[in-house]
Design an enzyme around this catalytic site. Sequence first.
Site, PDB file in Angstrom:
ATOM      1  N   LYS A  35       0.841  -1.206   0.000  1.00  0.00           N
ATOM      2  CA  LYS A  35       0.000   0.000   0.000  1.00  0.00           C
ATOM      3  C   LYS A  35       0.879   1.260   0.000  1.00  0.00           C
ATOM      4  CE  LYS A  35      -0.309  -0.316   5.042  1.00  0.00           C
ATOM      5  NZ  LYS A  35      -1.168  -0.712   6.172  1.00  0.00           N
ATOM      6  N   TYR A 262      14.720  31.015   5.370  1.00  0.00           N
ATOM      7  CA  TYR A 262      13.595  31.818   5.864  1.00  0.00           C
ATOM      8  C   TYR A 262      13.694  32.049   7.367  1.00  0.00           C
ATOM      9  CZ  TYR A 262      11.003  31.066   1.490  1.00  0.00           C
ATOM     10  OH  TYR A 262      10.602  31.049   0.198  1.00  0.00           O
TER      11      TYR A 262
HETATM   12  C1  LIG Z   1      -0.453  -1.696   6.809  1.00  0.00           C
HETATM   13  C2  LIG Z   1      -1.043  -2.943   7.367  1.00  0.00           C
HETATM   14  C3  LIG Z   1      -0.248  -4.074   7.595  1.00  0.00           C
HETATM   15  C4  LIG Z   1       1.265  -4.051   7.466  1.00  0.00           C
HETATM   16  O1  LIG Z   1       1.800  -3.533   8.647  1.00  0.00           O
HETATM   17  P1  LIG Z   1       3.380  -3.429   8.877  1.00  0.00           P
HETATM   18  O2  LIG Z   1       3.512  -2.968  10.276  1.00  0.00           O
HETATM   19  O3  LIG Z   1       3.883  -2.439   7.886  1.00  0.00           O
HETATM   20  O4  LIG Z   1       3.928  -4.787   8.649  1.00  0.00           O
HETATM   21  C5  LIG Z   1      -0.869  -5.232   8.003  1.00  0.00           C
HETATM   22  N1  LIG Z   1      -2.206  -5.269   8.204  1.00  0.00           N
HETATM   23  C6  LIG Z   1      -2.991  -4.193   8.015  1.00  0.00           C
HETATM   24  C7  LIG Z   1      -4.446  -4.294   8.269  1.00  0.00           C
HETATM   25  C8  LIG Z   1      -2.441  -3.000   7.611  1.00  0.00           C
HETATM   26  O5  LIG Z   1      -3.227  -1.922   7.452  1.00  0.00           O
END
Ligand SMILES: *Cc1c(COP(=O)(O)O)cnc(C)c1O
Length: 369
Positions: A35, A262
Amino acid sequence: MERAVARVEYDAIRANCTKLSEGLSEGAELCAVVKADGYGHGDVDAAGAALAGGATRLAVATAVEADRIGHRFPHVPLLTMGALTAAEVDIALAAGSELALWREPFRVVVADRARALGRPARVHVKLDTGMGRLGTPDPDEALALARACAADPDLELAGIWTHLATADDPDSEFFAQQLDRFEPVAAAVKAEFPEVVAHAANSAATLRDRRSHHDMVRCGVAIYGLDPFQSDPAERGLAPALSLRSHVADLKRFEPGDTAGYGRRWAAPEETWVGVVPLGYGDGVRRGLSDNAEVLVGGRRRPVVGTISMDNLTVDLGPEGGVEPGDEAVLIGVQGEDRILAEEVAARLDTINYEVTCGISARVPRRAA
Ligand SMILES: *Cc1c(COP(=O)(O)O)cnc(C)c1O
């Protein structure tokens, strides 16, 4: 030369997945979570590397992400983990993705959309064991939904799952409590539907406790060589895949009292050379790193001085100089004998490594190293 680039060693992602796979309990599969553009690493290439390293499944959060990934890897099971609108259900199903559900009205929506598409939807019923986010907190509702999915010709019951809130905190007892809540529900569903995949573990849980592995683990951060416990990934045999590199575009001599950036928040305490690196918060280098970060130039750590602006930041190269325009500047990654980890940058910002790599903006091209 490029202004700035995020170099990604996809071989490291492959190796990290192999490492994680080898640690799984008997029969458990590795689902690589790609993701948010693969946590900023480039989702399609990260997914390919993860599959080459032993991952057998992929997961994303949104329908648009499913659309990017599902068509590229049509034979790999893909799970869209997030809450979706009806329109997003169409996109995710068209991409061949499996979906999460935990409410009867949404189950009906998914079944309707699947029927319209002419192909049963594979679904994972989510139990909320304490994350307090997605999923039903009621084990009976989860079991009833699982039965309803299995009985519906437009659906296929593919999974029963939950998500852990404190896996990254080794002192948390809540971690075990969540697993205690999940296990009887997973067992009840599997007793009736043995093909169903039970899954609970994220990266931290996967590395921490094999009890959490069940039939599949969902690893995101660890596949990228980032440590879910915010320490050195090497301690767990993981190799960071991403480095963020730019160069010293220009440098100039500062007299004592000359200021950079800045608001004039930094003034040279003595004569020194100040270099300009063309990276800023428009690239995801957060303004909170102003006077609060180091950059590797010429194999040495140099302090970021003054305010980080949208497109540039300034570094104090010291009175001796010895740096030429065009010399490489590394914000995350290795140069010479030294390295800066995403975990270090995260600690300075009082955040987690996830946010650091996800935050590198689309303006920074991702290139295979
Ligand atoms: C993002 C996510 C993961 C992965 O988590 P990590 O800590 O990056 O391994 C697993 N399960 C769900 C439901 C997630 O949203």
